[in-house]
Design a protein around this motif. Sequence first.
Motif: not given
Length: 72
Positions: A19-31, A37-45
């Motif tokens: 859905d392109g909800r990048i910030i919410l996706g990053l928060k979900t992955l971090r939690d 945050l950097h690791e969450a961004l890597d996982a997201y990408v």
Amino acid sequence: MGSGNSETDAGVADDMIVDGRIILGLKTLRDHLGCTLHEALDAYVARYEVLRRERPADFTTSHEEYWANFYS
């Protein structure tokens, strides 16, 4: 990064990624992963790339449009 089951972890943010909800996706992955945050961004990408390859029809924007207003 926190420990977890990679099979379960892989799809935890799929709906947000598609859905392109990048910030919410990053928060979900971090939690979920208990990571930075950097690791969450890597996982997201990484997951974004898998989903783009496996489910291209689910995305409503091009790759360029998807990331257009996101600066990390």
